[in-house]
Motif scaffolding. Structure first.
Motif, PDB file in Angstrom:
ATOM      1  N   LEU A   1       0.712  -1.442   0.600  1.00  0.00           N
ATOM      2  CA  LEU A   1       0.026   0.299   0.252  1.00  0.00           C
ATOM      3  C   LEU A   1       0.811   0.458   0.024  1.00  0.00           C
ATOM      4  CD1 LEU A   1      -2.856   1.166   0.022  1.00  0.00           C
ATOM      5  CD2 LEU A   1      -3.179   0.678   2.992  1.00  0.00           C
ATOM      6  N   LYS A   2       1.563   1.364   0.641  1.00  0.00           N
ATOM      7  CA  LYS A   2       2.868   2.355   0.886  1.00  0.00           C
ATOM      8  C   LYS A   2       3.286   2.375  -0.561  1.00  0.00           C
ATOM      9  CE  LYS A   2       6.503   1.221   1.062  1.00  0.00           C
ATOM     10  NZ  LYS A   2       8.340   0.961   1.523  1.00  0.00           N
ATOM     11  N   ALA A   3       3.640   1.881  -0.984  1.00  0.00           N
ATOM     12  CA  ALA A   3       4.452   1.917  -2.432  1.00  0.00           C
ATOM     13  C   ALA A   3       3.440   2.699  -3.551  1.00  0.00           C
ATOM     14  CB  ALA A   3       4.520   0.747  -3.151  1.00  0.00           C
ATOM     15  N   LEU A   4       2.148   1.747  -3.584  1.00  0.00           N
ATOM     16  CA  LEU A   4       0.707   2.713  -4.358  1.00  0.00           C
ATOM     17  C   LEU A   4       0.863   3.677  -4.256  1.00  0.00           C
ATOM     18  CD1 LEU A   4      -0.916  -0.639  -4.397  1.00  0.00           C
ATOM     19  CD2 LEU A   4       0.316  -0.288  -5.742  1.00  0.00           C
ATOM     20  N   ILE A   5       0.213   4.513  -2.838  1.00  0.00           N
ATOM     21  CA  ILE A   5      -0.189   5.554  -2.469  1.00  0.00           C
ATOM     22  C   ILE A   5       1.271   6.551  -3.467  1.00  0.00           C
ATOM     23  CG2 ILE A   5      -0.497   7.570  -0.512  1.00  0.00           C
ATOM     24  CD1 ILE A   5      -2.702   5.578  -0.875  1.00  0.00           C
ATOM     25  N   LEU A   6       2.692   5.895  -3.138  1.00  0.00           N
ATOM     26  CA  LEU A   6       4.228   6.835  -3.384  1.00  0.00           C
ATOM     27  C   LEU A   6       4.287   6.844  -4.384  1.00  0.00           C
ATOM     28  CD1 LEU A   6       7.003   5.767  -0.797  1.00  0.00           C
ATOM     29  CD2 LEU A   6       6.079   8.011  -1.448  1.00  0.00           C
ATOM     30  N   ASN A   7       3.445   6.369  -5.066  1.00  0.00           N
ATOM     31  CA  ASN A   7       3.291   6.231  -7.003  1.00  0.00           C
ATOM     32  C   ASN A   7       2.421   6.954  -7.693  1.00  0.00           C
ATOM     33  OD1 ASN A   7       5.092   4.434  -7.226  1.00  0.00           O
ATOM     34  ND2 ASN A   7       3.538   2.638  -8.037  1.00  0.00           N
ATOM     35  N   GLU A   8       1.304   7.733  -6.375  1.00  0.00           N
ATOM     36  CA  GLU A   8       0.835   8.881  -6.815  1.00  0.00           C
ATOM     37  C   GLU A   8       0.674   9.991  -6.052  1.00  0.00           C
ATOM     38  OE1 GLU A   8      -3.411   8.436  -7.438  1.00  0.00           O
ATOM     39  OE2 GLU A   8      -3.692   6.991  -8.016  1.00  0.00           O
ATOM     40  N   CYS A   9       1.299  10.168  -5.601  1.00  0.00           N
ATOM     41  CA  CYS A   9       1.809  11.390  -4.782  1.00  0.00           C
ATOM     42  C   CYS A   9       3.221  10.924  -3.714  1.00  0.00           C
ATOM     43  CB  CYS A   9       0.996  11.451  -3.312  1.00  0.00           C
ATOM     44  SG  CYS A   9       0.778  13.104  -2.254  1.00  0.00           S
ATOM     45  N   PRO A  10       4.499  11.743  -4.645  1.00  0.00           N
ATOM     46  CA  PRO A  10       5.613  10.759  -4.144  1.00  0.00           C
ATOM     47  C   PRO A  10       6.118  11.665  -2.616  1.00  0.00           C
ATOM     48  CG  PRO A  10       5.744  11.432  -5.975  1.00  0.00           C
ATOM     49  CD  PRO A  10       4.242  12.194  -5.779  1.00  0.00           C
ATOM     50  N   SER A  11       5.342  12.588  -2.600  1.00  0.00           N
ATOM     51  CA  SER A  11       5.863  13.561  -1.202  1.00  0.00           C
ATOM     52  C   SER A  11       4.651  13.062  -0.007  1.00  0.00           C
ATOM     53  CB  SER A  11       4.763  14.907  -0.834  1.00  0.00           C
ATOM     54  OG  SER A  11       4.894  15.849  -2.113  1.00  0.00           O
ATOM     55  N   ALA A  12       4.179  11.245  -0.496  1.00  0.00           N
ATOM     56  CA  ALA A  12       3.771  10.467   1.172  1.00  0.00           C
ATOM     57  C   ALA A  12       4.128   9.941   1.387  1.00  0.00           C
ATOM     58  CB  ALA A  12       2.327   9.962   0.323  1.00  0.00           C
ATOM     59  N   TYR A  13       5.245  10.489   2.457  1.00  0.00           N
ATOM     60  CA  TYR A  13       6.066   9.517   3.037  1.00  0.00           C
ATOM     61  C   TYR A  13       5.822   8.869   4.089  1.00  0.00           C
ATOM     62  CZ  TYR A  13       9.508  13.378   1.599  1.00  0.00           C
ATOM     63  OH  TYR A  13      10.785  14.080   0.555  1.00  0.00           O
ATOM     64  N   TYR A  14       6.316   7.029   4.081  1.00  0.00           N
ATOM     65  CA  TYR A  14       6.025   6.253   4.431  1.00  0.00           C
ATOM     66  C   TYR A  14       6.363   6.407   6.480  1.00  0.00           C
ATOM     67  CZ  TYR A  14       4.981   1.832   6.734  1.00  0.00           C
ATOM     68  OH  TYR A  14       5.381   0.335   7.437  1.00  0.00           O
ATOM     69  N   ILE A  15       5.787   5.844   7.450  1.00  0.00           N
ATOM     70  CA  ILE A  15       6.343   5.639   8.617  1.00  0.00           C
ATOM     71  C   ILE A  15       5.798   4.053   9.404  1.00  0.00           C
ATOM     72  CG2 ILE A  15       7.069   6.683  11.122  1.00  0.00           C
ATOM     73  CD1 ILE A  15       6.841   9.381   9.325  1.00  0.00           C
ATOM     74  N   HIS A  16       6.664   3.497   9.624  1.00  0.00           N
ATOM     75  CA  HIS A  16       6.144   2.288   9.952  1.00  0.00           C
ATOM     76  C   HIS A  16       5.469   3.137  11.936  1.00  0.00           C
ATOM     77  CE1 HIS A  16       6.117  -1.051  12.601  1.00  0.00           C
ATOM     78  NE2 HIS A  16       6.433  -1.629  11.396  1.00  0.00           N
ATOM     79  N   CYS A  17       4.492   2.420  11.611  1.00  0.00           N
ATOM     80  CA  CYS A  17       3.639   2.944  12.946  1.00  0.00           C
ATOM     81  C   CYS A  17       4.274   2.653  14.530  1.00  0.00           C
ATOM     82  CB  CYS A  17       2.273   1.536  13.028  1.00  0.00           C
ATOM     83  SG  CYS A  17       1.515   2.007  14.455  1.00  0.00           S
TER      84      CYS A  17
END
Length: 359
Positions: free
Chosen positions: A139-155
């Motif tokens: 899911l992280k990668a799919l969101i990043l593909n649409e919005c490169p600024s959506a940095y992922y942080i592990h909960c």
């Protein structure tokens, strides 16, 4: 709710419940769901107005409900104009499966339905499941593909708890201890009857210790409680489980003996109770119980600090350093006090203490 509205408005009162024309009482499940849906939309619109033009982060988790349906929760985190960080529970979405693509499409649909753009996402926080954090198809990668600024942080909520659980499993004796402790708790808490017996035995023990002057009395002291099961992803749950078992050790042993000797109980119940009793009344079990209670009492302070919303990175790192120092002190200087406490505990509960001078 309908009665309340009717009591305030004569026009409503004339057409609802017993006065409803053609038996249209408006109490069917379909009407109730429609009312709830309207209320939910009002709340979502209020949240949308609160977000305004702010960028936001999304936090997502999914779980199966009691009807075995997969439900996904969506929480929005944003900064208000006043500089205050806010978190708002925006939506709960039924998903057919938990594949990354399904979750991503559901999130995008929910955001679009609330007039929010994926392009405004500046962070995404999920747990460590592969469908969430996968580098290529998660899911992280799919969101990043649409919005490169959506940095992922592990909960971060479970990381230290998972680290403690993983560390304990590296030591065979400690791993077995938690398995046995969980089995004991399940046997004692298997029915309301046994739980009542546990509370009664605990009350007797508290009364006896107060009479002997071993317990202080006062407002809020010596509260009755029940055994707690540990959970790998629940903050401090292992510490609370150990603490409750230590506190109710005598009452737990009493209930296990009662079940083992109860001729009216099934042979399976008696067998489980006898097996649990063999584990709990051993020096090894008591030793690890008190050792882990000391260790997790120290780590629990860190757990509580890290959950505070006001904590910043410098104070967090300082708390980690202090915890490491305290654990080091326990390792270097804690053996003799621990051993004395274990011996005293065993004597109190009539548990055999082995000759520690033997090979």
């Amino acid at each position: 709710m309908i009665k309340l509205l009717a009591s305030y408005n004569k026009d409503v009162n004339d057409v609802v419940l017993s006065n409803a024309p053609k038996n249209a009482k408006y109490t069917s499940s379909d009407v109730q769901k429609e009312i709830l849906s309207i209320l939910a939309r009002k709340v979502q619109q209020s949240i949308r107005e609160e977000i305004g033009t702010s960028k936001f982060c999304i936090m997502v988790d999914e779980a199966r409900d009691v009807s075995k349906k997969e439900q996904m929760t969506l929480v929005i985190r944003f900064v208000k104009k006043e500089g205050l960080i806010k978190e708002r529970f925006l939506d709960i979405i039924h998903v057919q499966d938990t594949t990354a693509l399904t979750l991503k499409e559901s999130i995008c649909a929910s955001l679009a339905g609330n007039n929010l753009s994926v392009q405004d996402i500046r962070g995404q926080g999920y747990d460590g499941a592969s469908n969430m954090r996968g580098e290529w198809n998660g899911l992280k990668a799919l969101i990043l593909n649409e919005c490169p600024s959506a940095y992922y942080i592990h909960c971060m909520a479970h990381k230290i708890q998972l680290a403690l659980v993983a560390a304990s499993r590296e030591v065979e004796e400690v791993h077995n201890f938690f398995q046995h402790a969980n089995f004991i708790i399940n046997v004692v808490s298997a029915s309301p009857k046994r739980n009542d017996e546990l509370l009664a035995a605990q009350a007797e023990e508290i009364t006896r210790e107060i009479e002997l002057g071993e317990l202080d009395t006062g407002r809020g002291a010596n509260q009755m409680s029940s055994l707690q099961s540990p959970g790998d992803t629940r903050w401090s749950s292992h510490y609370k489980s150990i603490k409750s078992l230590k506190k109710m050790f005598g009452a737990t042993v009493s209930v296990l003996r009662s079940v083992r000797n109860d001729s009216s109980a099934s042979k399976y119940s008696r067998g489980d109770a006898a097996g649990a009793l063999r584990f709990i009344v051993t020096f090894d079990f008591v030793f690890i119980l008190l050792m882990m209670e000391k260790i997790m009492k120290t780590t629990d302070v860190l757990c509580q600090i890290l959950q505070k919303k006001s904590i910043d990175i410098l104070n967090a790192m300082n708390s980690v350093s202090n915890t490491k120092v305290l654990l080091g002190d326990l390792r270097n200087d804690g053996w003799e006090p621990l051993l004395e406490e274990v011996k005293s505990f065993c004597q109190k509960h009539e548990i055999d203490i082995p000759d520690l001078n033997e090979k």
